[in-house]
Design a protein around this motif. Structure first.
Motif, PDB file in Angstrom:
ATOM      1  N   MET A 136       0.980  -1.202  -0.049  1.00  0.00           N
ATOM      2  CA  MET A 136      -0.061   0.102  -0.016  1.00  0.00           C
ATOM      3  C   MET A 136       0.885   1.154   0.009  1.00  0.00           C
ATOM      4  O   MET A 136       0.432   2.111  -0.590  1.00  0.00           O
ATOM      5  CB  MET A 136      -0.942   0.039   1.177  1.00  0.00           C
ATOM      6  N   ALA A 137       2.068   1.359   0.551  1.00  0.00           N
ATOM      7  CA  ALA A 137       3.003   2.154   0.401  1.00  0.00           C
ATOM      8  C   ALA A 137       3.388   2.640  -0.763  1.00  0.00           C
ATOM      9  O   ALA A 137       3.631   3.758  -1.266  1.00  0.00           O
ATOM     10  CB  ALA A 137       4.136   1.854   1.444  1.00  0.00           C
ATOM     11  N   HIS A 138       3.488   1.603  -1.626  1.00  0.00           N
ATOM     12  CA  HIS A 138       3.967   1.876  -3.122  1.00  0.00           C
ATOM     13  C   HIS A 138       2.632   2.354  -3.743  1.00  0.00           C
ATOM     14  O   HIS A 138       2.800   3.423  -4.525  1.00  0.00           O
ATOM     15  CB  HIS A 138       4.124   0.464  -3.855  1.00  0.00           C
ATOM     16  N   PHE A 139       1.341   1.816  -3.450  1.00  0.00           N
ATOM     17  CA  PHE A 139       0.358   2.483  -4.132  1.00  0.00           C
ATOM     18  C   PHE A 139       0.202   4.114  -3.694  1.00  0.00           C
ATOM     19  O   PHE A 139      -0.216   5.018  -4.648  1.00  0.00           O
ATOM     20  CB  PHE A 139      -0.962   1.799  -3.820  1.00  0.00           C
ATOM     21  N   ALA A 140       0.420   4.401  -2.420  1.00  0.00           N
ATOM     22  CA  ALA A 140       0.431   5.747  -1.829  1.00  0.00           C
ATOM     23  C   ALA A 140       1.468   6.428  -2.826  1.00  0.00           C
ATOM     24  O   ALA A 140       1.139   7.992  -3.152  1.00  0.00           O
ATOM     25  CB  ALA A 140       0.755   5.788  -0.588  1.00  0.00           C
ATOM     26  N   TYR A 141       2.589   6.229  -3.142  1.00  0.00           N
ATOM     27  CA  TYR A 141       3.741   6.615  -3.976  1.00  0.00           C
ATOM     28  C   TYR A 141       3.133   6.897  -5.373  1.00  0.00           C
ATOM     29  O   TYR A 141       3.495   8.008  -5.882  1.00  0.00           O
ATOM     30  CB  TYR A 141       4.888   5.900  -3.769  1.00  0.00           C
ATOM     31  N   TYR A 142       2.582   5.727  -5.877  1.00  0.00           N
ATOM     32  CA  TYR A 142       2.272   5.840  -7.204  1.00  0.00           C
ATOM     33  C   TYR A 142       1.107   7.007  -7.254  1.00  0.00           C
ATOM     34  O   TYR A 142       1.091   7.883  -8.389  1.00  0.00           O
ATOM     35  CB  TYR A 142       1.497   4.691  -7.821  1.00  0.00           C
ATOM     36  N   ARG A 143       0.180   7.086  -6.245  1.00  0.00           N
ATOM     37  CA  ARG A 143      -0.971   8.117  -6.468  1.00  0.00           C
ATOM     38  C   ARG A 143      -0.468   9.480  -6.710  1.00  0.00           C
ATOM     39  O   ARG A 143      -0.872  10.326  -7.266  1.00  0.00           O
ATOM     40  CB  ARG A 143      -1.834   8.034  -5.263  1.00  0.00           C
ATOM     41  N   LYS A 144       0.898  10.009  -6.239  1.00  0.00           N
ATOM     42  CA  LYS A 144       1.221  11.222  -6.505  1.00  0.00           C
ATOM     43  C   LYS A 144       1.801  11.491  -7.598  1.00  0.00           C
ATOM     44  O   LYS A 144       2.556  12.662  -8.053  1.00  0.00           O
ATOM     45  CB  LYS A 144       2.178  11.412  -5.296  1.00  0.00           C
ATOM     46  N   ARG A 145       2.180  10.483  -8.296  1.00  0.00           N
ATOM     47  CA  ARG A 145       2.932  10.598  -9.570  1.00  0.00           C
ATOM     48  C   ARG A 145       1.982  10.682 -10.935  1.00  0.00           C
ATOM     49  O   ARG A 145       0.999   9.815 -10.895  1.00  0.00           O
ATOM     50  CB  ARG A 145       3.840   9.442  -9.977  1.00  0.00           C
ATOM     51  N   SER A 146       2.621  11.220 -11.769  1.00  0.00           N
ATOM     52  CA  SER A 146       1.881  11.348 -13.144  1.00  0.00           C
ATOM     53  C   SER A 146       2.071  10.128 -14.039  1.00  0.00           C
ATOM     54  O   SER A 146       3.101   9.441 -13.704  1.00  0.00           O
ATOM     55  CB  SER A 146       2.315  12.572 -13.903  1.00  0.00           C
ATOM     56  N   SER A 147       1.528   9.879 -15.114  1.00  0.00           N
ATOM     57  CA  SER A 147       1.798   8.726 -15.913  1.00  0.00           C
ATOM     58  C   SER A 147       3.301   8.720 -16.440  1.00  0.00           C
ATOM     59  O   SER A 147       4.018   7.801 -16.307  1.00  0.00           O
ATOM     60  CB  SER A 147       0.761   8.640 -17.077  1.00  0.00           C
ATOM     61  N   GLY A 149       5.613  10.337 -14.877  1.00  0.00           N
ATOM     62  CA  GLY A 149       6.540  10.130 -13.814  1.00  0.00           C
ATOM     63  C   GLY A 149       6.736   8.540 -13.358  1.00  0.00           C
ATOM     64  O   GLY A 149       7.865   8.323 -12.984  1.00  0.00           O
ATOM     65  N   MET A 150       5.640   7.851 -13.761  1.00  0.00           N
ATOM     66  CA  MET A 150       5.612   6.449 -13.337  1.00  0.00           C
ATOM     67  C   MET A 150       6.476   5.848 -14.135  1.00  0.00           C
ATOM     68  O   MET A 150       7.233   4.833 -14.237  1.00  0.00           O
ATOM     69  CB  MET A 150       4.166   5.887 -13.393  1.00  0.00           C
ATOM     70  N   GLY A 151       6.543   6.186 -15.812  1.00  0.00           N
ATOM     71  CA  GLY A 151       7.466   5.650 -16.720  1.00  0.00           C
ATOM     72  C   GLY A 151       8.605   5.972 -16.442  1.00  0.00           C
ATOM     73  O   GLY A 151       9.601   4.909 -16.428  1.00  0.00           O
ATOM     74  N   TRP A 152       9.048   6.884 -15.849  1.00  0.00           N
ATOM     75  CA  TRP A 152      10.689   7.231 -15.450  1.00  0.00           C
ATOM     76  C   TRP A 152      11.052   6.429 -14.236  1.00  0.00           C
ATOM     77  O   TRP A 152      12.008   6.014 -14.114  1.00  0.00           O
ATOM     78  CB  TRP A 152      10.720   8.615 -15.226  1.00  0.00           C
ATOM     79  N   TRP A 153       9.743   6.458 -13.288  1.00  0.00           N
ATOM     80  CA  TRP A 153      10.340   5.509 -12.030  1.00  0.00           C
ATOM     81  C   TRP A 153      10.536   4.050 -12.830  1.00  0.00           C
ATOM     82  O   TRP A 153      11.593   3.514 -12.194  1.00  0.00           O
ATOM     83  CB  TRP A 153       9.080   5.640 -11.488  1.00  0.00           C
ATOM     84  N   GLY A 154       9.783   3.569 -13.371  1.00  0.00           N
ATOM     85  CA  GLY A 154       9.810   2.255 -13.919  1.00  0.00           C
ATOM     86  C   GLY A 154      11.305   1.810 -14.452  1.00  0.00           C
ATOM     87  O   GLY A 154      11.844   0.820 -14.306  1.00  0.00           O
ATOM     88  N   ILE A 155      11.578   2.941 -15.109  1.00  0.00           N
ATOM     89  CA  ILE A 155      13.122   2.661 -15.941  1.00  0.00           C
ATOM     90  C   ILE A 155      14.136   2.620 -14.712  1.00  0.00           C
ATOM     91  O   ILE A 155      14.903   1.776 -14.826  1.00  0.00           O
ATOM     92  CB  ILE A 155      13.403   3.965 -16.586  1.00  0.00           C
ATOM     93  N   LYS A 156      13.929   3.520 -13.917  1.00  0.00           N
ATOM     94  CA  LYS A 156      15.038   3.684 -12.670  1.00  0.00           C
ATOM     95  C   LYS A 156      14.874   2.367 -11.878  1.00  0.00           C
ATOM     96  O   LYS A 156      15.995   1.667 -11.537  1.00  0.00           O
ATOM     97  CB  LYS A 156      15.029   4.906 -11.734  1.00  0.00           C
ATOM     98  N   TYR A 157      13.715   1.980 -11.585  1.00  0.00           N
ATOM     99  CA  TYR A 157      13.562   0.730 -10.987  1.00  0.00           C
ATOM    100  C   TYR A 157      14.168  -0.533 -11.498  1.00  0.00           C
ATOM    101  O   TYR A 157      14.851  -1.290 -10.855  1.00  0.00           O
ATOM    102  CB  TYR A 157      11.993   0.531 -10.351  1.00  0.00           C
ATOM    103  N   SER A 158      13.995  -0.582 -12.666  1.00  0.00           N
ATOM    104  CA  SER A 158      14.633  -1.554 -13.476  1.00  0.00           C
ATOM    105  C   SER A 158      15.868  -1.818 -13.607  1.00  0.00           C
ATOM    106  O   SER A 158      16.289  -2.939 -13.611  1.00  0.00           O
ATOM    107  CB  SER A 158      13.517  -1.899 -14.837  1.00  0.00           C
ATOM    108  N   ILE A 159      16.556  -0.686 -13.777  1.00  0.00           N
ATOM    109  CA  ILE A 159      18.103  -0.872 -13.846  1.00  0.00           C
ATOM    110  C   ILE A 159      19.043  -0.462 -12.906  1.00  0.00           C
ATOM    111  O   ILE A 159      20.220  -0.748 -13.058  1.00  0.00           O
ATOM    112  CB  ILE A 159      18.299   0.235 -15.357  1.00  0.00           C
TER     113      ILE A 159
END
Length: 212
Positions: A136-147, A149-159
């Motif tokens: 749920m802490a992740h969901f709360a983080y996602y809720r604050k980000r634009s689409s 922003g989520m794309g950029w987050w996904g790249i950083k999380y993956s690499i």
């Protein structure tokens, strides 16, 4: 009228938790432990009182999900789906749906994606809430980000392993900040138990957790 109903519903949920646990919703001090025996036959009341919708109804993680999300008022109104797949990278993942791109942020749906034999299903209720509370802490983080922003987050999380590890430790801290520190002491994630205790004391949630 709708606003009044929502307020009454949340009040009912707080009342249920106060009766069954001796604690108020989202409390960060005191020893808050969830026990299955306290919530037997109360799933209908939790469904009625919650501003969230957890699907599918009847899933063995439904009750734990309602109780975990009750600690995250910023997620009120969001639909949370529990899905199982055979081949997933992690036993449980807080998934951000691609279809959220086409929705206003307040209408985003969040998905708990689990392996068929996910360990969380074998935990007691308190442990389940700890695991799901972290997600749920992740969901709360996602809720604050634009689409975007989520794309950029996904790249950083993956690499970046460093970014991923720090992100997960921050999620543990957010879980504690939402009143679920005792649950993480049952099932710690990226923070070990000593770190969880130290953080709880540092934040003033408890004078001491040395009895744990």
């Amino acid at each position: 009228m709708e606003f009044t109903i929502k307020i009454l519903g949340r009040g009912l949920l707080i009342f249920i938790l106060a009766l069954t646990t001796g604690n108020l919703l989202g409390q960060t001090s005191g020893k808050l432990i969830y026990r299955q025996s306290d919530f037997n036959n109360k799933i209908d009341s939790l469904r009625s009182a919650s501003r969230n919708l957890v699907l599918p109804a009847g899933d063995q993680l439904e009750m734990a999900t309602y109780l975990a999300v009750s600690h995250y008022p910023e997620l009120a109104g969001h639909k949370i789906k529990i899905k199982y797949k055979r081949n997933v990278q992690y036993p449980i993942t807080a998934s951000w749906s691609f279809w959220n791109i086409f929705k206003f942020r307040k209408h985003h749906t969040y998905v708990l994606l689990l392996s068929q034999d996910a360990f969380v299903k074998r935990l007691n209720l308190n442990g389940k809430i700890g695991v799901i509370g972290h997600e749920m802490a992740h969901f709360a983080y996602y809720r604050k980000r634009s689409s975007l922003g989520m794309g950029w987050w996904g790249i950083k999380y993956s690499i970046s392993k460093k970014f991923r590890f720090q992100f997960e430790k921050d999620a543990d801290r957010a879980t504690i900040d939402h009143g679920l520190g005792w649950q993480l002491l049952d099932i710690s994630f990226y923070m070990n138990k000593a770190e969880v205790k130290a953080y709880m004391e540092q934040r003033g949630y408890l004078e001491s957790v040395s009895d744990r």
